[in-house]
Design a protein around this motif. Structure first.
Motif, short mmCIF file in Angstrom:
data_model
loop_
_atom_site.label_atom_id
_atom_site.label_comp_id
_atom_site.label_asym_id
_atom_site.label_seq_id
_atom_site.Cartn_x
_atom_site.Cartn_y
_atom_site.Cartn_z
N ALA A 1 4.70 8.31 7.35
CA ALA A 1 5.02 9.04 8.58
C ALA A 1 6.52 8.92 8.89
O ALA A 1 7.14 9.87 9.39
N GLU A 2 7.11 7.76 8.55
CA GLU A 2 8.53 7.55 8.86
C GLU A 2 9.42 8.48 8.01
O GLU A 2 10.38 9.04 8.52
N MET A 3 9.08 8.62 6.73
CA MET A 3 9.88 9.49 5.85
C MET A 3 9.73 10.95 6.32
O MET A 3 10.71 11.70 6.38
N ASN B 1 0.84 -1.19 0.00
CA ASN B 1 0.00 0.00 0.00
C ASN B 1 0.89 1.25 0.00
O ASN B 1 2.12 1.14 -0.06
N ALA B 2 0.26 2.42 0.06
CA ALA B 2 0.99 3.68 -0.09
C ALA B 2 2.05 3.89 0.99
O ALA B 2 3.00 4.66 0.79
N GLU B 3 1.91 3.21 2.13
CA GLU B 3 2.90 3.42 3.22
C GLU B 3 4.06 2.43 3.17
O GLU B 3 5.05 2.59 3.88
N THR B 4 3.93 1.40 2.34
CA THR B 4 4.92 0.30 2.41
C THR B 4 6.33 0.77 2.08
O THR B 4 7.29 0.44 2.80
N TYR B 5 6.47 1.58 1.02
CA TYR B 5 7.83 1.99 0.63
C TYR B 5 8.53 2.69 1.80
O TYR B 5 9.65 2.34 2.18
N GLY B 6 7.85 3.68 2.36
CA GLY B 6 8.47 4.46 3.44
C GLY B 6 8.78 3.60 4.66
O GLY B 6 9.85 3.74 5.26
N SER B 7 7.85 2.69 5.00
CA SER B 7 8.10 1.91 6.22
C SER B 7 9.26 0.94 6.02
O SER B 7 9.97 0.63 6.97
N ARG B 8 9.49 0.50 4.77
CA ARG B 8 10.58 -0.46 4.55
C ARG B 8 11.93 0.20 4.24
O ARG B 8 12.97 -0.39 4.47
N TRP B 9 11.91 1.43 3.71
CA TRP B 9 13.16 2.04 3.23
C TRP B 9 13.64 3.22 4.08
O TRP B 9 14.79 3.66 3.92
N LEU C 1 5.32 16.53 -4.57
CA LEU C 1 4.55 15.30 -4.35
C LEU C 1 5.54 14.23 -3.94
O LEU C 1 6.58 14.04 -4.60
N ALA C 2 5.26 13.51 -2.85
CA ALA C 2 6.15 12.47 -2.33
C ALA C 2 7.49 13.09 -1.92
O ALA C 2 8.55 12.73 -2.44
N ILE C 3 7.43 13.98 -0.96
CA ILE C 3 8.59 14.80 -0.57
C ILE C 3 9.69 13.98 0.12
O ILE C 3 10.86 14.38 0.12
N GLY C 4 9.30 12.84 0.70
CA GLY C 4 10.29 11.97 1.32
C GLY C 4 11.02 12.65 2.47
O GLY C 4 10.42 13.36 3.29
N THR C 5 12.34 12.46 2.51
CA THR C 5 13.13 13.00 3.62
C THR C 5 13.70 14.40 3.28
O THR C 5 14.57 14.89 3.96
N GLY C 6 13.20 14.98 2.17
CA GLY C 6 13.59 16.36 1.85
C GLY C 6 14.87 16.50 1.06
O GLY C 6 15.49 17.56 1.06
N ARG C 7 15.25 15.45 0.33
CA ARG C 7 16.48 15.47 -0.46
C ARG C 7 16.56 16.71 -1.35
O ARG C 7 17.61 17.35 -1.44
N LEU C 8 15.45 17.08 -2.01
CA LEU C 8 15.43 18.29 -2.84
C LEU C 8 14.74 19.45 -2.12
O LEU C 8 15.09 20.61 -2.34
N ALA C 9 13.75 19.13 -1.30
CA ALA C 9 12.95 20.20 -0.68
C ALA C 9 13.79 21.07 0.27
O ALA C 9 13.64 22.30 0.29
#
Ligand SMILES: C[S@@+](CC[C@H](N)C(=O)[O-])C[C@H]1O[C@@H](n2cnc3c(N)ncnc32)[C@H](O)[C@@H]1O
Length: 244
Positions: A69-71, A5-13, A44-52
């Motif tokens: 939430a983890e990212m 689901n939409a949270e899986t990537y963030g929770s695993r990586w 969109l999909a800001i992640g850990t702020g690599r570019l932001a």
């Protein structure tokens, strides 16, 4: 895969994400700052702020959305990260109160939406978040089905005395989906980092944009304006929202 689901990537990586060998952000940040033209920006999909974070450091007003939430927590723990307004949400369907001059979705993350319908809906949500004439930038790898043999692919990415990093992928050309496992084998330990994606052909992406009321302005092979052609491994596509 039904349990993705939409949270899986963030929770695993999220724990290893910032240590991965991503390309330096400078060229992307230069281009995006130029395209923002002084207006507010939505990632969109800001992640850990690599570019932001570097964009904010240049004085660009930037907001973000991410489903993990983890990212977001990693972003907020960084210097300047907590000052960036971020909404926990799914980029496949979202609304914003504010209108932006630029929205962007990088690092193949449009492919993280696993159906054509979800990707189309993401384009529509991005268009609705833009001012008329606003810009939407999408960066993604160029699909290369020739790397698969019988729809499978494995590669050793790294190897040493006490570890090996192997990637194993399954491809379904009928749905354009790829299921990846990045397998870290260390002394006495196995860790699995999965990714599940649906790639999009450039012509299909342009049609998605058109259906969302946007037109292609430019497509390059990278952030430095490299020409886009048959040898391109990457694409940076710039769309403009129609004025009407
Ligand atoms: C490869 S990272 C990219 C992060 C950031 N944009 C960067 O350039 O480093 C993918 C990000 O997409 C987020 N993501 C994946 N699916 C999502 C979805 N459906 N809605 C919102 N965010 C999503 C993940 O949580 C993760 O933060």
């Amino acid at each position: 895969m039904s349990d993705w689901n939409a949270e899986t990537y963030g929770s695993r990586w999220s724990e290893i994400y910032d240590g991965l060998p991503w390309p330096g952000p400078d060229q992307a940040v230069d281009q995006l700052a130029k395209l923002a033209g002084g207006g507010p920006v939505l990632e969109l999909a800001i992640g850990t702020g690599r570019l932001a974070i570097p964009l904010a450091q240049r004085g660009v007003e930037i907001h973000g959305i991410d489903s993990s939430a983890e990212m977001i927590e990693k972003l907020r723990s960084k210097e300047g990260g907590a000052d960036i307004p971020v909404t926990l949400g799914d980029i496949s369907s979202f609304t914003t109160e504010k209108k932006y001059s630029l929205a962007f979705l990088v690092l193949n993350t449009i492919y993280a939406l696993q159906s054509q319908e979800a990707q189309l809906s993401c384009f529509a949500s991005a268009a609705a978040a833009l001012e008329p004439g606003g810009t939407f930038v999408v960066e993604a790898f160029m699909p290369d089905p020739t790397r698969f043999r019988r729809n499978s692919w494995t590669q050793v990415h790294d190897i040493g005395l006490d570890h090996v990093l192997i990637e194993a992928d399954r491809h379904d050309p009928s749905t354009q989906q790829i299921l990846e496992q990045h397998i870290h084998l260390k002394q006495g330990k196995v860790e699995l980092f999965p990714a599940f994606l649906r790639y999009i052909w450039p012509s299909e992406m342009d049609l998605m944009a058109k259906l969302a009321g946007m037109s292609l302005v430019e497509r390059c092979g990278g952030w430095s304006g490299e020409p886009f052609n048959a040898r391109s491994g990457n694409q940076v596509s710039v769309y403009r929202r129609d004025e009407a």
